[in-house]
Motif scaffolding. Structure first.
Motif, mmCIF file in Angstrom:
data_model
loop_
_atom_site.group_PDB
_atom_site.id
_atom_site.type_symbol
_atom_site.label_atom_id
_atom_site.label_comp_id
_atom_site.label_asym_id
_atom_site.label_seq_id
_atom_site.Cartn_x
_atom_site.Cartn_y
_atom_site.Cartn_z
ATOM 1 N N VAL A 1 2.780 16.847 -18.649
ATOM 2 C CA VAL A 1 2.757 17.793 -17.536
ATOM 3 C C VAL A 1 2.793 16.995 -16.242
ATOM 4 O O VAL A 1 1.934 16.133 -16.017
ATOM 5 C CB VAL A 1 1.489 18.671 -17.586
ATOM 6 N N THR A 2 3.784 17.284 -15.433
ATOM 7 C CA THR A 2 3.918 16.616 -14.143
ATOM 8 C C THR A 2 3.901 17.664 -13.042
ATOM 9 O O THR A 2 4.729 18.580 -13.054
ATOM 10 C CB THR A 2 5.211 15.804 -14.067
ATOM 11 N N VAL A 3 2.957 17.531 -12.142
ATOM 12 C CA VAL A 3 2.835 18.468 -11.028
ATOM 13 C C VAL A 3 3.195 17.711 -9.753
ATOM 14 O O VAL A 3 2.459 16.829 -9.307
ATOM 15 C CB VAL A 3 1.422 19.057 -10.927
ATOM 16 N N THR B 1 -1.621 16.248 -13.399
ATOM 17 C CA THR B 1 -0.565 15.483 -14.053
ATOM 18 C C THR B 1 -1.156 14.575 -15.120
ATOM 19 O O THR B 1 -2.057 13.778 -14.854
ATOM 20 C CB THR B 1 0.208 14.647 -13.021
ATOM 21 N N ALA B 2 -0.647 14.717 -16.337
ATOM 22 C CA ALA B 2 -1.179 13.952 -17.465
ATOM 23 C C ALA B 2 -0.389 14.299 -18.712
ATOM 24 O O ALA B 2 0.394 15.263 -18.729
ATOM 25 C CB ALA B 2 -2.657 14.278 -17.694
ATOM 26 N N VAL B 3 -0.600 13.522 -19.745
ATOM 27 C CA VAL B 3 -0.152 13.918 -21.073
ATOM 28 C C VAL B 3 -1.270 14.745 -21.695
ATOM 29 O O VAL B 3 -2.425 14.307 -21.717
ATOM 30 C CB VAL B 3 0.175 12.697 -21.951
ATOM 31 N N ALA C 1 -4.294 10.921 -17.931
ATOM 32 C CA ALA C 1 -3.431 10.581 -16.806
ATOM 33 C C ALA C 1 -3.184 9.082 -16.813
ATOM 34 O O ALA C 1 -3.980 8.308 -17.370
ATOM 35 C CB ALA C 1 -4.089 11.010 -15.506
ATOM 36 N N PRO C 2 -2.093 8.642 -16.186
ATOM 37 C CA PRO C 2 -1.797 7.206 -16.151
ATOM 38 C C PRO C 2 -2.960 6.410 -15.573
ATOM 39 O O PRO C 2 -3.484 6.741 -14.512
ATOM 40 C CB PRO C 2 -0.574 7.133 -15.240
ATOM 41 N N GLY C 3 -3.374 5.399 -16.305
ATOM 42 C CA GLY C 3 -4.435 4.536 -15.827
ATOM 43 C C GLY C 3 -5.832 5.097 -15.929
ATOM 44 O O GLY C 3 -6.786 4.476 -15.452
ATOM 45 N N LYS C 4 -5.959 6.259 -16.532
ATOM 46 C CA LYS C 4 -7.266 6.885 -16.657
ATOM 47 C C LYS C 4 -7.630 7.108 -18.113
ATOM 48 O O LYS C 4 -6.774 7.095 -18.987
ATOM 49 C CB LYS C 4 -7.295 8.213 -15.899
ATOM 50 N N GLU C 5 -8.899 7.321 -18.332
ATOM 51 C CA GLU C 5 -9.360 7.606 -19.686
ATOM 52 C C GLU C 5 -9.038 9.055 -20.051
ATOM 53 O O GLU C 5 -8.889 9.916 -19.195
ATOM 54 C CB GLU C 5 -10.867 7.367 -19.782
#
Length: 120
Positions: free
Chosen positions: A116-118, A89-91, A39-43
């Motif tokens: 994937v965008t929820v 939501t994440a790649v 996810a954006p900004g996450k590991e």
């Protein structure tokens, strides 16, 4: 060998998506396949891992909602995602390795990722 992940998209909370991970250049039937997401900004985190025999494990946050499966005749592994939440939501990436277990993320072969965008 190359992996290609597909099936991502925009879905409302509670909706479903099925991700596919298809290989070219080699058969996946003998290898475990891991699904990961970032996810954006996450590991990056491991989501699921399915063994060559079809036994799957899941991170606690997706248990009961996500199901991994494999179709060896199509050289494809799937991740069925139901009851999607905004925090999903994440790649999403699939990965494998021919020499070691990829489930921990230490894999040499990665697909390109599918978003994937929820969101409502």
């Amino acid at each position: 060998v190359q992996l290609q992940a597909s099936g991502g998209g925009l879905v409302q909370p509670g909706g479903s998506l099925r991700l596919s991970c298809t290989a070219s250049g080699a058969s996946l039937r003998y290898y475990a396949i891991g699904w990961f997401r970032q996810a954006p900004g996450k590991e990056r985190e491991g989501v699921s891992c399915i063994s060559s025999s079809g036994t799957a494990t899941y991170v606690d946050s997706v248990k009961g909602r996500f199901t991994a499966s494999r179709a060896n005749e199509k050289n494809t592994v799937y991740l069925q995602m139901n009851g999607l939440k905004p925090e999903d939501t994440a790649v999403y990436y699939c990965a494998t390795d021919f020499l070691k277990n990829p489930c921990g993320g230490d894999a040499d072969i990665w697909g390109q990722g599918t978003l994937v965008t929820v969101s409502s």
